[in-house]
Structure formats: structure tokens, C-alpha cells
Motif scaffolding. Structure first.
Motif, short mmCIF file in Angstrom:
data_model
loop_
_atom_site.label_atom_id
_atom_site.label_comp_id
_atom_site.label_asym_id
_atom_site.label_seq_id
_atom_site.Cartn_x
_atom_site.Cartn_y
_atom_site.Cartn_z
N ALA A 52 113.05 -14.49 -38.51
CA ALA A 52 112.87 -13.66 -39.71
C ALA A 52 111.90 -14.32 -40.71
CB ALA A 52 114.22 -13.40 -40.37
N LYS A 53 111.34 -15.47 -40.35
CA LYS A 53 110.37 -16.20 -41.17
C LYS A 53 110.94 -16.71 -42.50
CE LYS A 53 106.64 -14.86 -38.61
NZ LYS A 53 107.07 -15.08 -37.27
N MET A 54 112.26 -16.90 -42.56
CA MET A 54 112.89 -17.44 -43.76
C MET A 54 112.85 -18.96 -43.76
SD MET A 54 116.16 -14.94 -44.10
CE MET A 54 115.96 -13.25 -43.61
N VAL A 55 112.85 -19.55 -42.57
CA VAL A 55 112.72 -21.00 -42.42
C VAL A 55 111.65 -21.29 -41.38
CG1 VAL A 55 115.14 -21.46 -43.03
CG2 VAL A 55 114.50 -21.22 -40.62
N ARG A 56 111.12 -22.50 -41.45
CA ARG A 56 110.20 -22.98 -40.42
C ARG A 56 110.94 -24.03 -39.64
NH1 ARG A 56 105.38 -25.12 -43.80
NH2 ARG A 56 107.01 -25.07 -45.34
N SER A 57 110.72 -24.05 -38.35
CA SER A 57 111.39 -25.06 -37.54
C SER A 57 110.37 -25.76 -36.64
CB SER A 57 112.50 -24.45 -36.69
OG SER A 57 111.98 -23.58 -35.73
N ILE A 58 110.67 -27.03 -36.39
CA ILE A 58 109.85 -27.85 -35.49
C ILE A 58 110.81 -28.50 -34.50
CG2 ILE A 58 108.34 -29.85 -35.30
CD1 ILE A 58 107.38 -29.36 -38.10
N SER A 59 110.44 -28.47 -33.23
CA SER A 59 111.24 -29.13 -32.19
C SER A 59 110.85 -30.59 -32.09
CB SER A 59 111.00 -28.45 -30.84
OG SER A 59 111.34 -27.10 -30.91
N GLY A 60 111.74 -31.36 -31.48
CA GLY A 60 111.42 -32.75 -31.20
C GLY A 60 112.17 -33.74 -32.07
N PRO A 61 111.94 -35.03 -31.81
CA PRO A 61 112.68 -36.09 -32.50
C PRO A 61 112.52 -36.05 -34.02
CG PRO A 61 111.35 -37.01 -30.72
CD PRO A 61 111.01 -35.56 -30.82
N LYS A 62 111.38 -35.63 -34.51
CA LYS A 62 111.16 -35.56 -35.96
C LYS A 62 111.28 -34.12 -36.46
CE LYS A 62 108.39 -39.65 -36.18
NZ LYS A 62 108.66 -40.65 -37.15
N GLY A 63 111.81 -33.27 -35.60
CA GLY A 63 111.91 -31.85 -35.93
C GLY A 63 113.09 -31.51 -36.81
N GLY A 64 113.23 -30.24 -37.06
CA GLY A 64 114.29 -29.71 -37.90
C GLY A 64 113.82 -28.43 -38.55
N ILE A 65 114.44 -28.09 -39.69
CA ILE A 65 114.02 -26.88 -40.39
C ILE A 65 113.78 -27.17 -41.86
CG2 ILE A 65 115.27 -25.36 -38.82
CD1 ILE A 65 117.24 -24.84 -41.18
#
Length: 138
Positions: A52-65
């Protein structure tokens, strides 16, 4: 009408992200732990919020939202649409045959009932559009 747990969890996650005001990406595991949600349900909700484009997320060890928009710009309606199925207000049923006399009378009752429920649903959804997540904290 019964809202899914993901509706409530979405609001909690967005408020949590707003409260901590982090510029770093926050792990789903940390968010779930802080809010008392399982990692799997937290990740499911994060996926819905990302779509829904309310948060951005990144995968991986340094990822998150991280928040993608200010929570004052996110309405309860936006959350509902992101978390509930498209059939949330589906009005598709039949009253038991013979409940209202003739078939004509039964169709009339069903039509009027469905119309009334649609008007109520529309009014409810319009009201949710006027309530931002930020309003909940004031």
C-alpha cells in the motif's frame, strides 16, 4: 462485520514507527517483539503496508522497514483497504425461501435490505476516510 487482526496491527506498527522517529530501517522481528506480535504476523502486515506504499522495506541483514509517508496522511480507510479483503462489504446472500410470502415480496425485501446495507457501508467508509492515524493519538 468483524475486522481482521491485521487492521489493528497495521495501526500499531505505523504508530510505533512514527513514535520512534528512526531514520534507520527497523527489523520486523524487533517491531513484533516490541508490540507483542509474532514475527510471521508482523511480516504479513508489513507486506500489506509495503504494497500500500505506507512503508518502505528492504530485505537482507541491514534491511527492515521505515515509514514512507507521514501518518497524518494515512486514513483508517487506507488501512482498511490495505488489510481487508475486497469482499469486506460484500452483500451477497439470500433470505430463506417463503420468508416473506410471494417471490415478488421476497425479492422486494432483499433488494431494499441490500440497498440499505450498501448506503450504510458507504457512509461508514466515508467516515473512515476522515480519520487519520495521527488523529488517534490526539
Amino acid at each position: 462485520m468483524q475486522l481482521l487482526k491485521s487492521f489493528e496491527q497495521s495501526i500499531a506498527i505505523l504508530l510505533f514507527l512514527d513514535r520512534i522517529q528512526s531514520t534507520d530501517y527497523i527489523k520486523a522481528e524487533f517491531i513484533g517483539q516490541q508490540l507483542g506480535y509474532s514475527v510471521s504476523s508482523t511480516k504479513k502486515v508489513i507486506s500489506e503496508l509495503t504494497n500500500a506504499k505506507m512503508v518502505r522495506s528492504i530485505s537482507g541483514p541491514k534491511g527492515g522497514i521505515i515509514l514512507n509517508v507521514d501518518i497524518k496522511d494515512i486514513s483508517l480507510y487506507d488501512i482498511l483497504i490495505a488489510t481487508e479483503s475486497k469482499s469486506f462489504f460484500s452483500i451477497d446472500y439470500c433470505l430463506p425461501k417463503g420468508s416473506f410470502g410471494s417471490e415478488h415480496d421476497q425479492r422486494l425485501v432483499e433488494t431494499n435490505l441490500k440497498k440499505s446495507l450498501r448506503v450504510s457501508a458507504t457512509s461508514f467508509m466515508d467516515h473512515l476516510k476522515d480519520i487519520s492515524i495521527k488523529n488517534l493519538t490526539q
